[in-house]
Design an enzyme around this catalytic site. Structure first.
Site, PDB file in Angstrom:
ATOM      1  CG  ASP A 189      -1.552  -1.572   1.422  1.00 31.48           C
ATOM      2  OD1 ASP A 189      -2.410  -1.065   0.433  1.00 31.48           O
ATOM      3  OD2 ASP A 189      -0.863  -1.196   1.789  1.00 31.48           O
ATOM      4  CG  HIS A 218      -2.767  -5.366   3.083  1.00 29.69           C
ATOM      5  ND1 HIS A 218      -2.762  -4.533   2.051  1.00 29.69           N
ATOM      6  CD2 HIS A 218      -3.200  -6.359   1.696  1.00 29.69           C
ATOM      7  CE1 HIS A 218      -2.549  -4.986   1.303  1.00 29.69           C
ATOM      8  NE2 HIS A 218      -3.696  -6.180   1.221  1.00 29.69           N
TER       9      HIS A 218
HETATM   10  P1  NAX Z   1      -1.330 -18.473  -4.002  1.00 28.97           P
HETATM   11  O1  NAX Z   1      -3.104 -19.083  -4.064  1.00 28.97           O
HETATM   12  O2  NAX Z   1      -0.918 -18.471  -5.820  1.00 28.97           O
HETATM   13  O3  NAX Z   1      -0.790 -19.268  -3.202  1.00 28.97           O
HETATM   14  C1  NAX Z   1      -0.638 -19.540  -1.593  1.00 28.97           C
HETATM   15  C2  NAX Z   1      -0.414 -20.578  -1.333  1.00 28.97           C
HETATM   16  O4  NAX Z   1      -0.656 -20.786   0.261  1.00 28.97           O
HETATM   17  C3  NAX Z   1      -0.611 -22.368  -2.222  1.00 28.97           C
HETATM   18  O5  NAX Z   1      -0.041 -22.677  -2.662  1.00 28.97           O
HETATM   19  C4  NAX Z   1      -0.941 -22.829  -0.844  1.00 28.97           C
HETATM   20  O6  NAX Z   1      -1.285 -24.248  -1.100  1.00 28.97           O
HETATM   21  C5  NAX Z   1      -0.106 -22.213   0.518  1.00 28.97           C
HETATM   22  N1  NAX Z   1      -0.934 -22.334   2.151  1.00 28.97           N
HETATM   23  C6  NAX Z   1      -2.420 -22.068   2.033  1.00 28.97           C
HETATM   24  N2  NAX Z   1      -2.082 -22.941   3.422  1.00 28.97           N
HETATM   25  C7  NAX Z   1      -1.052 -23.146   3.616  1.00 28.97           C
HETATM   26  C8  NAX Z   1      -0.734 -23.109   5.082  1.00 28.97           C
HETATM   27  N3  NAX Z   1      -1.173 -23.594   5.646  1.00 28.97           N
HETATM   28  N4  NAX Z   1       0.899 -23.249   4.840  1.00 28.97           N
HETATM   29  C9  NAX Z   1       1.484 -23.355   4.206  1.00 28.97           C
HETATM   30  N5  NAX Z   1       1.271 -22.776   3.129  1.00 28.97           N
HETATM   31  C10 NAX Z   1      -0.579 -22.598   2.394  1.00 28.97           C
HETATM   32  O7  NAX Z   1      -1.805 -16.913  -3.890  1.00 28.97           O
HETATM   33  P2  NAX Z   1      -0.752 -15.943  -3.525  1.00 28.97           P
HETATM   34  O8  NAX Z   1      -1.092 -14.762  -5.005  1.00 28.97           O
HETATM   35  O9  NAX Z   1       0.703 -16.409  -3.840  1.00 28.97           O
HETATM   36  O10 NAX Z   1      -1.542 -15.046  -2.361  1.00 28.97           O
HETATM   37  C11 NAX Z   1      -1.356 -15.130  -1.326  1.00 28.97           C
HETATM   38  C12 NAX Z   1      -1.301 -14.082   0.096  1.00 28.97           C
HETATM   39  O11 NAX Z   1      -1.090 -12.563   0.204  1.00 28.97           O
HETATM   40  C13 NAX Z   1      -3.327 -14.145  -0.208  1.00 28.97           C
HETATM   41  O12 NAX Z   1      -3.847 -14.949   1.071  1.00 28.97           O
HETATM   42  C14 NAX Z   1      -3.223 -12.844  -0.877  1.00 28.97           C
HETATM   43  O13 NAX Z   1      -4.248 -12.478  -0.073  1.00 28.97           O
HETATM   44  C15 NAX Z   1      -1.911 -12.579   0.434  1.00 28.97           C
HETATM   45  N6  NAX Z   1      -1.974 -11.166  -0.471  1.00 28.97           N
HETATM   46  C16 NAX Z   1      -1.832 -10.030   0.632  1.00 28.97           C
HETATM   47  C17 NAX Z   1      -0.812  -8.348   0.273  1.00 28.97           C
HETATM   48  C18 NAX Z   1      -0.934  -7.816   0.733  1.00 28.97           C
HETATM   49  O14 NAX Z   1       0.075  -6.452   0.488  1.00 28.97           O
HETATM   50  N7  NAX Z   1      -0.578  -7.820   2.145  1.00 28.97           N
HETATM   51  C19 NAX Z   1      -0.598  -8.393  -1.064  1.00 28.97           C
HETATM   52  C20 NAX Z   1      -0.407  -9.554  -2.589  1.00 28.97           C
HETATM   53  C21 NAX Z   1      -1.913 -10.899  -1.839  1.00 28.97           C
HETATM   54  O15 NAX Z   1      -3.135 -10.433  -1.901  1.00 28.97           O
END
Ligand code: NAX
Length: 327
Positions: A161, A189
């Site tokens: 952000d 966020h």
């Molecule tokens: P993806 O769905 O591409 O990847 C997430 C990965 O995490 C998957 O491979 C899944 O198998 C794994 N996973 C799920 N639960 C898990 C656990 N308990 N232990 C270990 N691995 C686990 O998502 P991606 O685009 O990489 O985004 C990841 C997260 O970042 C999401 O929650 C998303 O909302 C968040 N974001 C946060 C942002 C921020 O500024 N704070 C911005 C970007 C993003 O939206």
């Protein structure tokens, strides 16, 4: 040469993971003289573990001189062993028809378990960054689940952000983004975050005076920054990944290596600063030095800013009240 440090990354086979791991291994996060051991966590699911193995093959194929080791894990208790840095990226995304309460509960389960694992096995100085959404509340849950670690070790990512706000200001003023100082983003966020350029300067001149347009602030700038994540999903068909990974690198690098007095934004547990209740994980302006962040205090909060801060705080309190019984 330096002793390698341990860096745990969860969600390592996801899209942010793919944009993040190579930069950590190349030294962009902790310095070009700091070897790293990557401790990668994915869910036990066969497909996720196979995808993680593929990412690790590519990491090997980069032959990074600083990559001193690499491990795949399916359990936080082993993934977080002795870790110095933990980037908690993996989270439960909102599925079709999933209510907000269900999403909070699913994530509460993940971040309770991960907080407990950090508490049990991580370095006592571990620096934790939560990226997975809802990031502030997930950081709060992990912190509350790790009573033997200092609360200040748990942070949430507001840096994306912050960087988005900086670029919008650079575009508006026609000045280079690198020249902007003293910008911050308050709160959650989420679209309620309050990006605040009232104190910002470019070459010593006030950004507020340069722009001098409260209508632009309230009706263009804040909505553009607040809804940027949705705009990227709309355009790309996928959520922000490279920019999110970049922000994670910036956050950890600045925390570990310092900001030379410059302000950055981190989501950190409040000690009551600016009237934010104790322990709420809130975006604040901070400076970093010697591996510690410090909240910038004493800034004036005008009526407009107070309204914005109250709104994002109310949202966060709603989230954190919604999970308290699960902790
Ligand atoms: P993806 O769905 O591409 O990847 C997430 C990965 O995490 C998957 O491979 C899944 O198998 C794994 N996973 C799920 N639960 C898990 C656990 N308990 N232990 C270990 N691995 C686990 O998502 P991606 O685009 O990489 O985004 C990841 C997260 O970042 C999401 O929650 C998303 O909302 C968040 N974001 C946060 C942002 C921020 O500024 N704070 C911005 C970007 C993003 O939206």
């Amino acid at each position: 040469s330096k002793t390698p440090v341990r860096v745990a990354v969860t969600g390592a086979a996801g899209q942010i993971g793919y944009a993040l791991l190579f930069r950590i291994a190349s030294g962009e996060m902790l310095g070009k003289d700091q070897p790293v051991i990557l401790q990668l966590l994915e869910i036990p699911d066969e497909k996720a573990q196979k995808a993680l193995a593929g990412v690790m093959m590519e990491l090997e194929d980069c032959a990074f001189p600083l990559l001193a080791g690499m491990e795949a894990h399916a359990d936080a208790m082993t993934a977080f062993k002795d870790t110095d840095y933990a980037l908690l990226v993996g989270a439960r995304p909102r599925g079709p028809g999933m209510e907000r309460a269900d999403l909070l509960a699913a994530n509460a389960q993940i971040f309770t378990a991960q907080g407990k694992a950090l508490n049990a096995v991580a370095s006592r100085n571990v620096k934790v960054l939560v990226v997975g959404n809802p990031a502030n509340t997930n950081a709060y849950i992990a912190m509350k689940s790790a009573p033997d670690l200092p609360a200040k070790n748990f942070t949430a990512m507001l840096r994306l952000d912050h960087n988005r706000a900086a670029s919008q200001i650079a575009i508006k003023t026609g000045k280079p983004v690198s020249a902007i100082r003293k910008l911050t983003v308050w709160g959650n966020h989420s679209p309620t975050m309050y990006a605040d350029y009232r104190f910002a300067t470019i070459d010593g001149a006030s950004v507020q005076a340069m722009i001098n347009d409260q209508d632009w602030n309230a009706n263009v700038f804040l909505p553009t920054v607040g809804k940027r994540g949705a705009a990227i999903i709309d355009a790309r068909g996928l959520s922000s990944a490279a920019s999110a990974a970049n922000a994670a690198i910036d956050h950890m690098r600045d925390w570990a290596l310092g900001t030379n007095g410059e302000w950055v934004t981190m989501g950190v547990p409040s000690n009551g600063e600016y009237g934010i209740p104790q322990d709420i994980v809130f975006g604040f302006p901070v400076t970093c030095e010697g591996g510690e962040y410090r909240i910038v205090e004493g800034l004036e909060i005008d009526a407009f800013s107070q309204t914005c801060i109250d709104k994002t705080l109310a949202e966060l309190q709603g989230e954190q009240d919604g999970v308290r019984h699960l902790l």
